[in-house]
Structures are given as C-alpha cells and as structure tokens.
Design an enzyme around this catalytic site. Sequence first.
Site, PDB file in Angstrom:
ATOM      1  N   SER A  92       0.726  -1.105  -0.050  1.00  0.00           N
ATOM      2  CA  SER A  92       0.007   0.089   0.053  1.00  0.00           C
ATOM      3  C   SER A  92       0.911   1.320   0.073  1.00  0.00           C
ATOM      4  O   SER A  92       1.560   1.430  -0.931  1.00  0.00           O
ATOM      5  CB  SER A  92      -1.081  -0.180   1.232  1.00  0.00           C
ATOM      6  OG  SER A  92      -1.871   0.933   1.141  1.00  0.00           O
TER       7      SER A  92
ATOM      8  N   HIS B 258      -2.767  -1.207  -4.815  1.00  0.00           N
ATOM      9  CA  HIS B 258      -4.407  -1.147  -4.735  1.00  0.00           C
ATOM     10  C   HIS B 258      -4.717   0.522  -4.601  1.00  0.00           C
ATOM     11  O   HIS B 258      -3.894   1.166  -3.974  1.00  0.00           O
ATOM     12  CB  HIS B 258      -5.044  -2.073  -3.818  1.00  0.00           C
ATOM     13  CG  HIS B 258      -4.682  -1.578  -2.356  1.00  0.00           C
ATOM     14  ND1 HIS B 258      -5.403  -0.525  -1.761  1.00  0.00           N
ATOM     15  CD2 HIS B 258      -3.808  -2.043  -1.268  1.00  0.00           C
ATOM     16  CE1 HIS B 258      -4.956  -0.276  -0.540  1.00  0.00           C
ATOM     17  NE2 HIS B 258      -3.890  -1.144  -0.187  1.00  0.00           N
TER      18      HIS B 258
END
Length: 209
Positions: A94, A117
């Site tokens: 992330s 993501h």
Amino acid sequence: MGQIRIPEPSESIYCLTVVGQIEGHQVLSAQTKATKYEHVIPQLFAVEQNPKVEGILLILNTAGGDVEAGLAISELVSSLSKPSVSIVLGGGHSIGIPIAVSCDRSFIAPTGTMTLHPIRYTGLVINGHQQFDYLQKMQERINSFIIQHSRITEEQLKKLMFATGELAQDIGTILIGQDAVDIGLIDAVGGLKEAYGELKRLIGSKRES
C-alpha cells in the site's frame, strides 16, 4: 545480565526501519505494531544535518497505513542530499510502496511482497462528489510519486492497481520478489548484503564527486 549485545553500528550509515502500520493523525491501538511519522521525520532531519552520516539504509516490513503520513516520509527521503537505499523484507504494501521507491536504489527480498491497490476509504461520506474528487486527487499524488521514482509506467501502474480477481475482497495486485523488479517498481532482488553493498558504492561515488 541476560541481555543481547548489539554490535556498534558504523556512524557513516544510518539504519531506519518502517514496520507495522504507518501511523498518521489517528493514534492506533496499543496492540498494533506501528511506525509513527512524527518519530521518523526528526530522524530524517538528523541524518541530513549530521556530517558523520553519509548514507541511509531504509528497511521496510509494513502493511501500509496513513496515506498522508506515508507520502510525507516518502517526500523527505527522496529529498535527502545523501545516498539512500531501501530494502523490502516481508512486505512493503500500500502506502509503503512510495516509501520503498523514494530511495536512490531499491531492493526486495526474494520472498518480499508488495500489494498495489487504490486508496481505500472507510467512514462517513457526507458529500459524495466532493469526497470522490478528493480521493481521486490523493490517488494521483501517490501515482505521480511512484512513477517519478521508479521505472514503472502510468499505464502499468493503473492496470495493476485496478486488476480484479487476484485479491479476494479488493481490487489490486500482489507482487512477489522478482515480479516487482520485472515491472520496474523495484530496482533489484536482494537482501541485506546487496543493499548494504550498493549503499557503500553510492557513498564512495559521492565522495569522489
């Protein structure tokens, strides 16, 4: 006394660890392993102003966390005047990805993983359109930083971020070791020996220049 004796580190290289979740404006629970950005920022400033420190080794094993805190750390690392090398051990997920690529050179362990993501949001949404615009601008900031500090293209990055079918409850892509290198996100696969050797090389080059 039953205590572990840690060898004295070289003053010329500073080792900074980013582990657990990156804590930002919200304090995490006492049971959560966290890296507080207000602790990291003074360390980076100390590295910059200390003439004895010639380079920084950044070791990551993080699940991600606060987006703005992660970007703040990334921007500071990338603006250091001294050589920097990062190594992803375990995970650099992330918002840990911008931190990993913020150094002059980046490494990932063969078993290291990185999850790409889009920004996740959980909470009360009052003005849907404005909230969407804000998240979109935040995502653009993250994407821009990653693209500027790695060899991945914008098209590749977006394709991996919005991939479906790989994560059970989310969209995105998991990259393991060599996969992150093959797409240009990380420079090379390697461990501590390789990362430390590269940092020594960069420090040597800076001395000669």
